[in-house]
Design an enzyme around this catalytic site. Structure first.
Site, PDB file in Angstrom:
ATOM      1  N   HIS A 196      -3.245  -3.352   7.853  1.00  0.00           N
ATOM      2  CA  HIS A 196      -4.300  -3.709   6.898  1.00  0.00           C
ATOM      3  C   HIS A 196      -4.937  -2.421   6.400  1.00  0.00           C
ATOM      4  O   HIS A 196      -5.189  -1.513   7.189  1.00  0.00           O
ATOM      5  CB  HIS A 196      -5.326  -4.609   7.608  1.00  0.00           C
ATOM      6  CG  HIS A 196      -6.653  -4.711   6.914  1.00  0.00           C
ATOM      7  ND1 HIS A 196      -6.850  -5.452   5.776  1.00  0.00           N
ATOM      8  CD2 HIS A 196      -7.850  -4.155   7.208  1.00  0.00           C
ATOM      9  CE1 HIS A 196      -8.129  -5.324   5.393  1.00  0.00           C
ATOM     10  NE2 HIS A 196      -8.742  -4.553   6.246  1.00  0.00           N
TER      11      HIS A 196
ATOM     12  N   HIS B 282       0.770  -1.254   0.000  1.00  0.00           N
ATOM     13  CA  HIS B 282       0.000   0.000   0.000  1.00  0.00           C
ATOM     14  C   HIS B 282       0.797   1.298   0.000  1.00  0.00           C
ATOM     15  O   HIS B 282       0.207   2.350  -0.225  1.00  0.00           O
ATOM     16  CB  HIS B 282      -0.966   0.018   1.191  1.00  0.00           C
ATOM     17  CG  HIS B 282      -1.902  -1.146   1.195  1.00  0.00           C
ATOM     18  ND1 HIS B 282      -2.873  -1.333   0.223  1.00  0.00           N
ATOM     19  CD2 HIS B 282      -2.000  -2.219   2.026  1.00  0.00           C
ATOM     20  CE1 HIS B 282      -3.520  -2.463   0.476  1.00  0.00           C
ATOM     21  NE2 HIS B 282      -3.012  -3.012   1.554  1.00  0.00           N
TER      22      HIS B 282
END
EC number: 4.6.1.18
Length: 124
Positions: free
Chosen positions: A119, A12
């Site tokens: 996450h 990410h």
């Protein structure tokens, strides 16, 4: 073995480039970050902000995660992100993606002491 925090960074974090509408960006990055091995990851978000700024989200607005867990945090400010979505016609091993450039708040799940993102839950 890759730690959850390192996996989050691999999947990410892209602080060095600006958000992109180019499908080229997604095709390249999804492959480069090992998200097209064995299968095509259908959706992935890259965050174009510093790691420190993203880690700081873990002390911002506490919200519920999509799965009902309570360790998610929403950023106070919007961030530059690129959403990569697999195109309907592409199949493994030829994973193809379309990119959309957004400026949104991010929601991440955090773990550890000090807490770090593990996450990517959503963008709003």
């Amino acid at each position: 073995k890759e730690s959850p925090a390192k996996k989050f960074q691999r999947q990410h974090m892209d602080p060095d480039s600006s958000s992109s509408n180019s499908s080229n960006y997604c095709n390249l990055m999804m492959s480069r970050r090992n998200m097209t091995q064995g299968r095509c990851k259908p959706v992935n978000t890259f965050v174009h902000e510093s790691l420190a700024d993203v880690q700081a989200v873990c002390s911002q607005i506490n919200v519920n995660c999509k799965n009902g867990q309570t360790n998610c945090y929403q950023s106070n400010s919007t961030m530059h992100i690129t959403d990569c979505r697999q195109t309907g016609s592409s199949k493994y091993p030829n994973c193809a993606y379309k990119a959309s450039q957004e400026q949104k708040h991010i929601i991440v799940a955090c773990e550890g002491n000090p807490p770090v993102p593990v996450h990517f839950d959503a963008s709003v």
